[in-house]
Scaffold this motif. Sequence first.
Motif, PDB file in Angstrom:
ATOM      1  N   TRP A  90       0.822  -1.213   0.000  1.00 37.60           N
ATOM      2  CA  TRP A  90       0.000   0.000   0.000  1.00 37.60           C
ATOM      3  C   TRP A  90       0.862   1.272   0.000  1.00 37.60           C
ATOM      4  CZ3 TRP A  90      -1.672  -4.613   1.761  1.00 37.60           C
ATOM      5  CH2 TRP A  90      -2.922  -5.035   1.306  1.00 37.60           C
ATOM      6  N   PRO A  91       1.828   1.436   0.914  1.00 35.66           N
ATOM      7  CA  PRO A  91       2.687   2.625   0.808  1.00 35.66           C
ATOM      8  C   PRO A  91       3.566   2.622  -0.433  1.00 35.66           C
ATOM      9  CG  PRO A  91       3.421   1.211   2.595  1.00 35.66           C
ATOM     10  CD  PRO A  91       2.097   0.682   2.155  1.00 35.66           C
ATOM     11  N   LEU A  92       3.980   1.442  -0.903  1.00 37.46           N
ATOM     12  CA  LEU A  92       4.778   1.368  -2.125  1.00 37.46           C
ATOM     13  C   LEU A  92       3.968   1.855  -3.316  1.00 37.46           C
ATOM     14  CD1 LEU A  92       7.194   0.532  -3.837  1.00 37.46           C
ATOM     15  CD2 LEU A  92       6.360  -1.836  -3.747  1.00 37.46           C
ATOM     16  N   ASP A  93       2.732   1.425  -3.408  1.00 41.30           N
ATOM     17  CA  ASP A  93       1.866   1.877  -4.499  1.00 41.30           C
ATOM     18  C   ASP A  93       1.670   3.390  -4.456  1.00 41.30           C
ATOM     19  OD1 ASP A  93      -0.116   1.265  -6.707  1.00 41.30           O
ATOM     20  OD2 ASP A  93      -1.479   2.153  -5.247  1.00 41.30           O
ATOM     21  N   LYS A  94       1.472   3.934  -3.255  1.00 45.21           N
ATOM     22  CA  LYS A  94       1.307   5.386  -3.101  1.00 45.21           C
ATOM     23  C   LYS A  94       2.579   6.124  -3.520  1.00 45.21           C
ATOM     24  CE  LYS A  94       0.316   8.950   0.353  1.00 45.21           C
ATOM     25  NZ  LYS A  94       0.040   9.216   1.792  1.00 45.21           N
ATOM     26  N   TYR A  95       3.735   5.602  -3.121  1.00 45.40           N
ATOM     27  CA  TYR A  95       4.999   6.237  -3.467  1.00 45.40           C
ATOM     28  C   TYR A  95       5.203   6.260  -4.979  1.00 45.40           C
ATOM     29  CZ  TYR A  95       9.997   7.111  -3.774  1.00 45.40           C
ATOM     30  OH  TYR A  95      11.231   7.647  -4.102  1.00 45.40           O
ATOM     31  N   ARG A  96       4.931   5.143  -5.624  1.00 45.25           N
ATOM     32  CA  ARG A  96       5.098   5.079  -7.079  1.00 45.25           C
ATOM     33  C   ARG A  96       4.174   6.061  -7.783  1.00 45.25           C
ATOM     34  NH1 ARG A  96       4.946  -1.529  -7.492  1.00 45.25           N
ATOM     35  NH2 ARG A  96       7.187  -1.947  -7.250  1.00 45.25           N
ATOM     36  N   ARG A  97       2.931   6.145  -7.322  1.00 39.84           N
ATOM     37  CA  ARG A  97       1.953   7.036  -7.971  1.00 39.84           C
ATOM     38  C   ARG A  97       2.319   8.495  -7.787  1.00 39.84           C
ATOM     39  NH1 ARG A  97      -2.245   7.089  -5.336  1.00 39.84           N
ATOM     40  NH2 ARG A  97      -2.114   5.361  -3.862  1.00 39.84           N
ATOM     41  N   GLU A  98       2.774   8.858  -6.593  1.00 36.36           N
ATOM     42  CA  GLU A  98       3.017  10.269  -6.290  1.00 36.36           C
ATOM     43  C   GLU A  98       4.377  10.770  -6.768  1.00 36.36           C
ATOM     44  OE1 GLU A  98       2.088  11.396  -2.313  1.00 36.36           O
ATOM     45  OE2 GLU A  98       0.089  10.463  -2.368  1.00 36.36           O
ATOM     46  N   ILE A 103      10.364   2.113  -8.455  1.00 31.48           N
ATOM     47  CA  ILE A 103      11.180   1.425  -7.462  1.00 31.48           C
ATOM     48  C   ILE A 103      10.577   0.059  -7.161  1.00 31.48           C
ATOM     49  CG2 ILE A 103       9.894   2.441  -5.534  1.00 31.48           C
ATOM     50  CD1 ILE A 103      12.565   2.661  -4.024  1.00 31.48           C
ATOM     51  N   ASP A 104      11.438  -0.952  -6.944  1.00 31.31           N
ATOM     52  CA  ASP A 104      10.892  -2.270  -6.593  1.00 31.31           C
ATOM     53  C   ASP A 104      10.722  -2.365  -5.078  1.00 31.31           C
ATOM     54  OD1 ASP A 104      13.366  -2.975  -5.413  1.00 31.31           O
ATOM     55  OD2 ASP A 104      14.037  -4.046  -7.179  1.00 31.31           O
ATOM     56  N   ARG A 105      10.037  -3.438  -4.639  1.00 34.47           N
ATOM     57  CA  ARG A 105       9.700  -3.557  -3.226  1.00 34.47           C
ATOM     58  C   ARG A 105      10.933  -3.623  -2.339  1.00 34.47           C
ATOM     59  NH1 ARG A 105       7.198  -8.946  -0.789  1.00 34.47           N
ATOM     60  NH2 ARG A 105       9.437  -9.386  -0.686  1.00 34.47           N
ATOM     61  N   ASP A 106      11.929  -4.396  -2.740  1.00 32.09           N
ATOM     62  CA  ASP A 106      13.113  -4.567  -1.903  1.00 32.09           C
ATOM     63  C   ASP A 106      13.841  -3.241  -1.699  1.00 32.09           C
ATOM     64  OD1 ASP A 106      12.531  -7.232  -1.704  1.00 32.09           O
ATOM     65  OD2 ASP A 106      14.024  -7.886  -3.182  1.00 32.09           O
ATOM     66  N   ALA A 107      13.979  -2.458  -2.766  1.00 33.09           N
ATOM     67  CA  ALA A 107      14.667  -1.171  -2.660  1.00 33.09           C
ATOM     68  C   ALA A 107      13.872  -0.193  -1.804  1.00 33.09           C
ATOM     69  CB  ALA A 107      14.901  -0.588  -4.051  1.00 33.09           C
ATOM     70  N   PHE A 108      12.551  -0.224  -1.964  1.00 33.34           N
ATOM     71  CA  PHE A 108      11.675   0.648  -1.161  1.00 33.34           C
ATOM     72  C   PHE A 108      11.814   0.301   0.318  1.00 33.34           C
ATOM     73  CE2 PHE A 108       7.466   1.441   0.768  1.00 33.34           C
ATOM     74  CZ  PHE A 108       7.364   2.815   0.542  1.00 33.34           C
ATOM     75  N   GLU A 109      11.760  -0.975   0.648  1.00 31.87           N
ATOM     76  CA  GLU A 109      11.861  -1.388   2.049  1.00 31.87           C
ATOM     77  C   GLU A 109      13.233  -1.056   2.627  1.00 31.87           C
ATOM     78  OE1 GLU A 109       8.644  -5.018   2.467  1.00 31.87           O
ATOM     79  OE2 GLU A 109      10.761  -5.527   2.221  1.00 31.87           O
ATOM     80  N   GLN A 110      14.274  -1.169   1.820  1.00 35.82           N
ATOM     81  CA  GLN A 110      15.610  -0.838   2.312  1.00 35.82           C
ATOM     82  C   GLN A 110      15.702   0.638   2.669  1.00 35.82           C
ATOM     83  OE1 GLN A 110      17.618  -3.370   2.865  1.00 35.82           O
ATOM     84  NE2 GLN A 110      19.074  -2.000   3.884  1.00 35.82           N
ATOM     85  N   ARG A 111      15.086   1.482   1.855  1.00 34.93           N
ATOM     86  CA  ARG A 111      15.071   2.919   2.166  1.00 34.93           C
ATOM     87  C   ARG A 111      14.253   3.188   3.421  1.00 34.93           C
ATOM     88  NH1 ARG A 111      14.041   6.793  -2.937  1.00 34.93           N
ATOM     89  NH2 ARG A 111      14.464   8.306  -1.276  1.00 34.93           N
ATOM     90  N   ILE A 112      13.165   2.453   3.607  1.00 35.65           N
ATOM     91  CA  ILE A 112      12.350   2.601   4.817  1.00 35.65           C
ATOM     92  C   ILE A 112      13.201   2.291   6.054  1.00 35.65           C
ATOM     93  CG2 ILE A 112      10.467   1.537   6.150  1.00 35.65           C
ATOM     94  CD1 ILE A 112       9.343   3.384   4.087  1.00 35.65           C
ATOM     95  N   ILE A 113      14.006   1.238   5.978  1.00 35.62           N
ATOM     96  CA  ILE A 113      14.825   0.821   7.111  1.00 35.62           C
ATOM     97  C   ILE A 113      15.957   1.812   7.377  1.00 35.62           C
ATOM     98  CG2 ILE A 113      16.480  -0.936   7.896  1.00 35.62           C
ATOM     99  CD1 ILE A 113      14.738  -3.006   6.411  1.00 35.62           C
ATOM    100  N   GLU A 114      16.592   2.312   6.325  1.00 32.58           N
ATOM    101  CA  GLU A 114      17.816   3.090   6.481  1.00 32.58           C
ATOM    102  C   GLU A 114      17.605   4.595   6.647  1.00 32.58           C
ATOM    103  OE1 GLU A 114      20.061   2.109   3.034  1.00 32.58           O
ATOM    104  OE2 GLU A 114      20.651   0.116   3.766  1.00 32.58           O
ATOM    105  N   ASP A 115      16.473   5.109   6.193  1.00 37.73           N
ATOM    106  CA  ASP A 115      16.281   6.561   6.131  1.00 37.73           C
ATOM    107  C   ASP A 115      15.096   6.960   7.016  1.00 37.73           C
ATOM    108  OD1 ASP A 115      15.595   9.192   5.404  1.00 37.73           O
ATOM    109  OD2 ASP A 115      16.313   8.919   3.357  1.00 37.73           O
ATOM    110  N   ASP A 116      15.383   7.603   8.143  1.00 38.51           N
ATOM    111  CA  ASP A 116      14.328   7.986   9.093  1.00 38.51           C
ATOM    112  C   ASP A 116      13.277   8.880   8.450  1.00 38.51           C
ATOM    113  OD1 ASP A 116      15.747   6.579  10.941  1.00 38.51           O
ATOM    114  OD2 ASP A 116      16.472   8.316  12.070  1.00 38.51           O
ATOM    115  N   ALA A 117      13.741   9.896   7.728  1.00 39.48           N
ATOM    116  CA  ALA A 117      12.814  10.845   7.126  1.00 39.48           C
ATOM    117  C   ALA A 117      11.954  10.171   6.061  1.00 39.48           C
ATOM    118  CB  ALA A 117      13.575  12.030   6.530  1.00 39.48           C
TER     119      ALA A 117
END
Length: 309
Positions: A90-98, A103-117
Amino acid sequence: MPSEHYEQQYLDLMRHIWTHGDERVDRTGVGTKAIFGATMRFDLADDAIPLLTTKRVFWKTAAREMLWFLTGDTNIRSLVEQKVHIWTDWPLDKYRRETGEKIDRDAFEQRIIEDDAFAKQWGDLGPVYGKQWVDWPRYTPAGEGLYRLEEKGINQIKLLVDGLKNNPGSRRHIFTGWNVAELDQMALPPCHKTYQFYVSGGRLSAILYQRSCDLGLGFAFNVFSAALLVRMIAQQCDLEPGQLVWNGGDVHIYLNHSELVEEQLSREPVGSPKFKILRKPESVFDYMITDFDVLDYAPQPHIPAPVAV
């Protein structure tokens, strides 16, 4: 004559919907076959747990999600840190649309883990399940027809446990995630929306009303999670587990799940897995994944199928 396997009612419902369900256009655009109104009952006595045996259910993923709900957290970060991906779409779909970024799921999740903002901006799901369960917004009068939002909301789960301990015969042992005022802020309004609990003969039973149920994929997690919650609350209240009654409103199978349905209906349910809680924490909010164990679970192979977002 041996009693019917607990999973047979699920397979019968799947067959009925796939054969006789009403074909409908749905929010996702995928399309479903559906019926309105279904009930199943599962006995939780003697360590029984309603894990499907006709396909593998990754029960630790469901347990981690339930523990996450009980924290009140609404950001996927702690889930993906545990390699739980069930809320990422759901947040991945929103990110891609906006953003337009492919971005693929793995890269998106890695950014979620590594980047607080990045996690704060893109990982939050809005006031979904846990927020409503343990921090339902509380407003107090502030004069002249105005109301002030209190910093600390209503913890429905704590009130439920206290009520079961102090007034077990009450007919008000209910909690819900369906906060009408905040539905439009949620990535997905609650599907398993309302739970009611009932004490009789030293046993704790519950009804889960699920407004919308993806029978092919979601149900296996939903029914295990509800049973897990009953088991945790029963332990906290010094009660034995009773029954889980599952009620579905719009119960559906996605049209692109034909391979899943045909494969699963070709299999016979076997075995009776057992669920153990290995310690009793101080409260229902203090359980950890290491407190749970499933024994005698020998399911047939996992059946992959796409998730409709």
